[in-house]
Design a protein around this motif. Structure first.
Motif, PDB file in Angstrom:
ATOM      1  N   SER A  85       0.840  -1.171   0.073  1.00 43.15           N
ATOM      2  CA  SER A  85      -0.018   0.305  -0.062  1.00 43.15           C
ATOM      3  C   SER A  85       0.847   1.261  -0.128  1.00 43.15           C
ATOM      4  O   SER A  85       1.929   1.187   0.616  1.00 43.15           O
ATOM      5  N   ASN A  86       0.541   2.247  -0.719  1.00 42.87           N
ATOM      6  CA  ASN A  86       1.214   3.509  -0.635  1.00 42.87           C
ATOM      7  C   ASN A  86       0.117   4.613   0.134  1.00 42.87           C
ATOM      8  O   ASN A  86      -0.947   4.619  -0.414  1.00 42.87           O
ATOM      9  N   ILE A  87       0.712   5.492   0.933  1.00 45.65           N
ATOM     10  CA  ILE A  87      -0.355   6.449   1.380  1.00 45.65           C
ATOM     11  C   ILE A  87       0.661   7.754   1.330  1.00 45.65           C
ATOM     12  O   ILE A  87       1.701   8.108   1.788  1.00 45.65           O
ATOM     13  N   SER A  88       0.021   8.703   0.876  1.00 46.96           N
ATOM     14  CA  SER A  88       0.548  10.061   0.527  1.00 46.96           C
ATOM     15  C   SER A  88      -0.154  10.859   1.645  1.00 46.96           C
ATOM     16  O   SER A  88      -1.465  10.881   1.898  1.00 46.96           O
ATOM     17  N   VAL A  89       0.646  11.829   2.128  1.00 43.97           N
ATOM     18  CA  VAL A  89       0.178  12.778   3.273  1.00 43.97           C
ATOM     19  C   VAL A  89       0.539  14.193   2.673  1.00 43.97           C
ATOM     20  O   VAL A  89       1.515  14.456   2.246  1.00 43.97           O
ATOM     21  N   ILE A  90      -0.530  14.884   2.438  1.00 49.67           N
ATOM     22  CA  ILE A  90      -0.123  16.088   1.573  1.00 49.67           C
ATOM     23  C   ILE A  90      -0.639  17.328   2.522  1.00 49.67           C
ATOM     24  O   ILE A  90      -1.765  17.333   3.069  1.00 49.67           O
ATOM     25  N   ALA A  91       0.272  18.271   2.994  1.00 53.84           N
ATOM     26  CA  ALA A  91       0.194  19.266   3.697  1.00 53.84           C
ATOM     27  C   ALA A  91      -0.973  20.438   3.220  1.00 53.84           C
ATOM     28  O   ALA A  91      -1.051  20.722   2.022  1.00 53.84           O
ATOM     29  N   TYR A  92      -2.047  20.692   3.941  1.00 50.40           N
ATOM     30  CA  TYR A  92      -2.848  21.794   3.407  1.00 50.40           C
ATOM     31  C   TYR A  92      -2.188  23.011   3.120  1.00 50.40           C
ATOM     32  O   TYR A  92      -2.204  23.785   2.193  1.00 50.40           O
ATOM     33  N   ASN A  93      -1.134  23.406   4.192  1.00 52.11           N
ATOM     34  CA  ASN A  93      -0.512  24.542   3.943  1.00 52.11           C
ATOM     35  C   ASN A  93       1.249  24.293   3.722  1.00 52.11           C
ATOM     36  O   ASN A  93       1.693  23.495   4.666  1.00 52.11           O
ATOM     37  N   ALA A 112      10.139  11.930   0.520  1.00 49.76           N
ATOM     38  CA  ALA A 112       9.949  13.104   0.426  1.00 49.76           C
ATOM     39  C   ALA A 112       9.788  14.032  -0.607  1.00 49.76           C
ATOM     40  O   ALA A 112      10.661  13.896  -1.443  1.00 49.76           O
ATOM     41  N   LEU A 113       8.698  14.629  -0.806  1.00 46.63           N
ATOM     42  CA  LEU A 113       8.264  15.565  -1.718  1.00 46.63           C
ATOM     43  C   LEU A 113       8.203  17.040  -1.507  1.00 46.63           C
ATOM     44  O   LEU A 113       7.024  17.628  -1.525  1.00 46.63           O
ATOM     45  N   PRO A 114       9.133  17.665  -1.080  1.00 43.83           N
ATOM     46  CA  PRO A 114       8.913  18.902  -0.589  1.00 43.83           C
ATOM     47  C   PRO A 114       8.468  20.075  -1.745  1.00 43.83           C
ATOM     48  O   PRO A 114       7.621  20.954  -1.080  1.00 43.83           O
ATOM     49  N   ARG A 115       8.531  19.789  -2.925  1.00 38.50           N
ATOM     50  CA  ARG A 115       8.247  21.028  -3.795  1.00 38.50           C
ATOM     51  C   ARG A 115       6.738  20.936  -3.813  1.00 38.50           C
ATOM     52  O   ARG A 115       5.972  21.986  -4.397  1.00 38.50           O
ATOM     53  N   ILE A 116       6.027  19.835  -3.515  1.00 36.47           N
ATOM     54  CA  ILE A 116       4.522  19.629  -3.531  1.00 36.47           C
ATOM     55  C   ILE A 116       4.016  19.485  -2.185  1.00 36.47           C
ATOM     56  O   ILE A 116       2.797  19.382  -1.942  1.00 36.47           O
ATOM     57  N   GLY A 117       4.783  19.651  -1.199  1.00 32.42           N
ATOM     58  CA  GLY A 117       4.617  19.606   0.231  1.00 32.42           C
ATOM     59  C   GLY A 117       4.079  18.224   0.512  1.00 32.42           C
ATOM     60  O   GLY A 117       2.855  18.176   1.446  1.00 32.42           O
TER      61      GLY A 117
END
Length: 111
Positions: free
Chosen positions: A18-26, A58-63
């Motif tokens: 399974s892959n789970i992405s966590v995307i910051a609102y801000n 880690a995908l810092p450019r898309i948060g």
């Protein structure tokens, strides 16, 4: 404070992974999420279902952070009798993770 106060999530699956992405609102919260959401912390959170390693990208450019959970789907979608064979509920379960309170979020901000 629950992780859901800072981020939203999506899941995907391939076989028994399974892959789970966590995307910051801000985007300003990304560094905070990166600090508190380690592979070890996510593996511990899912200790009852994940039998393999947890890898964090880690995908810092898309948060965003993307977690790959090996051995998380009870043998795989076509081999499991699990009610949630694709693991779509795992995103909600991860967002229920407690993270330290952060000023401007959670109860202090009326959330």
């Amino acid at each position: 404070m629950k992780l859901r106060a800072l981020a939203h999530s999506r899941t995907g699956d391939k076989g028994n992974t399974s892959n789970i992405s966590v995307i910051a609102y801000n985007p300003a919260d990304y560094d905070y999420l990166e600090e508190h959401l380690t592979s070890e912390r996510v593996k511990e959170h899912f200790r009852e279902i994940v039998t393999g390693e947890v890898i964090r990208y880690a995908l810092p450019r898309i948060g965003a952070l993307n977690f790959v959970l090996k051995g998380a789907l009870g043998g795989g979608v076509t081999r499991s009798l699990a009610l949630d064979a694709h693991g779509k509920g795992l995103s909600s379960a991860l967002l229920d993770l407690d993270v330290p309170d952060r000023l401007g979020h959670g109860a202090e901000a009326g959330q």
